[in-house]
Design a protein around this motif. Sequence first.
Motif, PDB file in Angstrom:
ATOM      1  N   PHE A  53       1.877   6.613  10.431  1.00  0.00           N
ATOM      2  CA  PHE A  53       0.221   7.027  10.240  1.00  0.00           C
ATOM      3  C   PHE A  53       0.036   6.436   8.766  1.00  0.00           C
ATOM      4  O   PHE A  53       0.774   7.008   7.799  1.00  0.00           O
ATOM      5  N   LEU A  54      -1.306   6.041   8.313  1.00  0.00           N
ATOM      6  CA  LEU A  54      -1.872   5.982   6.935  1.00  0.00           C
ATOM      7  C   LEU A  54      -3.202   6.540   6.976  1.00  0.00           C
ATOM      8  O   LEU A  54      -4.097   6.196   7.629  1.00  0.00           O
ATOM      9  N   GLN A  55      -3.147   7.752   6.463  1.00  0.00           N
ATOM     10  CA  GLN A  55      -4.276   8.653   6.457  1.00  0.00           C
ATOM     11  C   GLN A  55      -5.223   8.109   5.197  1.00  0.00           C
ATOM     12  O   GLN A  55      -4.346   8.345   3.874  1.00  0.00           O
ATOM     13  N   MET A  56      -6.395   7.511   5.161  1.00  0.00           N
ATOM     14  CA  MET A  56      -6.966   7.103   4.027  1.00  0.00           C
ATOM     15  C   MET A  56      -8.081   7.950   3.844  1.00  0.00           C
ATOM     16  O   MET A  56      -9.037   7.993   4.358  1.00  0.00           O
ATOM     17  N   ILE A  96       0.957   8.512   3.574  1.00  0.00           N
ATOM     18  CA  ILE A  96       1.657   7.956   4.598  1.00  0.00           C
ATOM     19  C   ILE A  96       2.462   8.839   5.400  1.00  0.00           C
ATOM     20  O   ILE A  96       2.954   9.735   4.835  1.00  0.00           O
ATOM     21  N   SER A  97       2.583   8.998   6.739  1.00  0.00           N
ATOM     22  CA  SER A  97       3.804   9.877   7.439  1.00  0.00           C
ATOM     23  C   SER A  97       3.892   9.167   8.750  1.00  0.00           C
ATOM     24  O   SER A  97       3.725   8.060   8.749  1.00  0.00           O
ATOM     25  N   GLY A  98       4.946  10.006   9.502  1.00  0.00           N
ATOM     26  CA  GLY A  98       5.389   9.581  10.681  1.00  0.00           C
ATOM     27  C   GLY A  98       5.658  10.594  11.765  1.00  0.00           C
ATOM     28  O   GLY A  98       5.375  11.838  11.570  1.00  0.00           O
ATOM     29  N   VAL A 155       0.863  -0.927   0.240  1.00  0.00           N
ATOM     30  CA  VAL A 155      -0.125   0.020   0.040  1.00  0.00           C
ATOM     31  C   VAL A 155       0.824   1.376  -0.064  1.00  0.00           C
ATOM     32  O   VAL A 155       0.839   2.098  -0.887  1.00  0.00           O
ATOM     33  N   ALA A 156       1.713   1.415   1.124  1.00  0.00           N
ATOM     34  CA  ALA A 156       2.420   2.688   1.084  1.00  0.00           C
ATOM     35  C   ALA A 156       3.877   2.189   2.033  1.00  0.00           C
ATOM     36  O   ALA A 156       3.566   1.257   2.827  1.00  0.00           O
ATOM     37  N   VAL A 215      -3.687   3.472  -4.656  1.00  0.00           N
ATOM     38  CA  VAL A 215      -3.946   4.496  -3.628  1.00  0.00           C
ATOM     39  C   VAL A 215      -3.350   6.020  -3.645  1.00  0.00           C
ATOM     40  O   VAL A 215      -3.679   6.796  -2.921  1.00  0.00           O
ATOM     41  N   LYS A 216      -2.667   6.160  -4.730  1.00  0.00           N
ATOM     42  CA  LYS A 216      -1.865   7.365  -4.821  1.00  0.00           C
ATOM     43  C   LYS A 216      -2.983   8.175  -5.143  1.00  0.00           C
ATOM     44  O   LYS A 216      -3.937   8.185  -5.761  1.00  0.00           O
TER      45      LYS A 216
END
Length: 126
Positions: free
Chosen positions: A80-83, A70-72, A48-49, A64-65
Amino acid sequence: QVTLVESGGGSVQTGGSLRLSCTASGRPGGRFAMAWFRQAPGKDREFVAAIRWSGGTLYYADSVKGRFTISGSNDKDTAFLQMDRLKPEDTAVYYCAAGMGLITSSMRIGGAYNYWGPGTQVTVSS
């Protein structure tokens, strides 16, 4: 030993949003990367990422782009994965993974990651 724990899964309707978190304990230093994979019923696990902490390079699956981010955390212990704009085809168990020393060509390959979380269910209804 690195332990990963995911949270934030749940059920939403099409077009909704969810934010997944993955916290790593016992994280080693150096060239560490974290990623999200998912597996839908009857399907293979798919990338996914991913985020490479050294340099902050981000990687996304084409599917999903533009919708997922994705961030940290600053301490590099949580990814984190913001969807956003979720679709029914995003329904799956989402797994957090972590690994060390991954080269660019390995970032999207599940077998390259050393540690995995237990997974969290994401369900998107139409």
